[in-house]
Design a protein around this motif. Sequence first.
Motif, PDB file in Angstrom:
ATOM      1  N   MET A   1       0.842  -1.323  -0.019  1.00 19.16           N
ATOM      2  CA  MET A   1       0.089  -0.015  -0.072  1.00 19.16           C
ATOM      3  C   MET A   1       0.971   1.065  -0.061  1.00 19.16           C
ATOM      4  N   ASP A   2       0.752   2.178  -0.624  1.00 19.49           N
ATOM      5  CA  ASP A   2       1.324   3.436  -0.792  1.00 19.49           C
ATOM      6  C   ASP A   2       0.935   4.204   0.284  1.00 19.49           C
ATOM      7  N   GLN A  53       2.010  -2.518   8.905  1.00 14.75           N
ATOM      8  CA  GLN A  53       1.401  -1.945   8.034  1.00 14.75           C
ATOM      9  C   GLN A  53      -0.093  -1.243   8.592  1.00 14.75           C
ATOM     10  N   ASP A  57      -0.480   2.616   8.228  1.00 15.97           N
ATOM     11  CA  ASP A  57      -1.757   3.447   7.577  1.00 15.97           C
ATOM     12  C   ASP A  57      -2.645   4.220   8.504  1.00 15.97           C
ATOM     13  N   THR A  95      -1.075   1.863 -10.539  1.00 21.43           N
ATOM     14  CA  THR A  95      -1.628   0.927 -11.322  1.00 21.43           C
ATOM     15  C   THR A  95      -2.135   1.914 -12.471  1.00 21.43           C
ATOM     16  N   GLN A 120      -4.468   4.063  -7.465  1.00 23.51           N
ATOM     17  CA  GLN A 120      -4.289   3.011  -6.534  1.00 23.51           C
ATOM     18  C   GLN A 120      -5.161   1.788  -7.032  1.00 23.51           C
ATOM     19  N   SER A 124      -5.655  -2.860  -3.192  1.00 22.63           N
ATOM     20  CA  SER A 124      -4.866  -1.929  -2.305  1.00 22.63           C
ATOM     21  C   SER A 124      -5.766  -1.075  -1.357  1.00 22.63           C
ATOM     22  N   LEU A 128      -6.413  -1.676   2.337  1.00 26.90           N
ATOM     23  CA  LEU A 128      -6.132  -0.527   3.453  1.00 26.90           C
ATOM     24  C   LEU A 128      -7.353   0.019   4.173  1.00 26.90           C
TER      25      LEU A 128
END
Length: 224
Positions: A1-2, A53, A57, A95, A120, A124, A128
Amino acid sequence: MDSASGAGASPPDPHGVLVVPTTSTTAETIPGPSSPQEAAAAAASPPSRYESQKRRDWNTFLQYLQNHKPPLTLARCSGAQVLEFLKYLDQFGKTKVHMNGCPFFGNPTPPGPCACPLKQAWGSLDALIGRLRAAFEENGGRPELNPFAARAVRIYLREVKEGQAKARGIPYEKKKRKRAAVAAVAVAKVTAGNAPVAAGSDQELQCRGQAGTSSSFVGGSSQI
């Protein structure tokens, strides 16, 4: 995940893992039993990848609210702010999502580059939201007030999923259908193995010759 922070603020720690302090020893240290605090620190295992993660987030979202114009508090956050956050993250996506006028629209393997934007991926964003929904309640939020579980957020994710599936030509249910087909084949094999042997078959005639009585076969074993 960005993950990304808001403008004008330093990004969150890229690792986001709590470091457990260790106790240093020297040659003059006399061995002895550890204190309960030291024993607990030694026994504490590092957080899993999912927990790390999730923490990153959550910190990213809190920083996004802080840098919002005007700044927002978590108590005032609703599904609308969650949607703004998801759209804000699109600028960091990787993407390629083809537009309606693109010649590669619906092509899962485009032969060349195009000017369509990077966003995105639906998977993902869905993962998130799942992590943020759990983090909200773990940090004292009430489930009925969870903005990440709002109906508007679910609708948005469904629209993103359907839109990206058409634009990229990738059906997201492909793996699920494949597993269902494998299960159907397995059931068919079991059913075929339990089917009775047809009358007049070599197996039935052989059994009649040995036992002298009529018999039926189920799964290859005789029942006289």
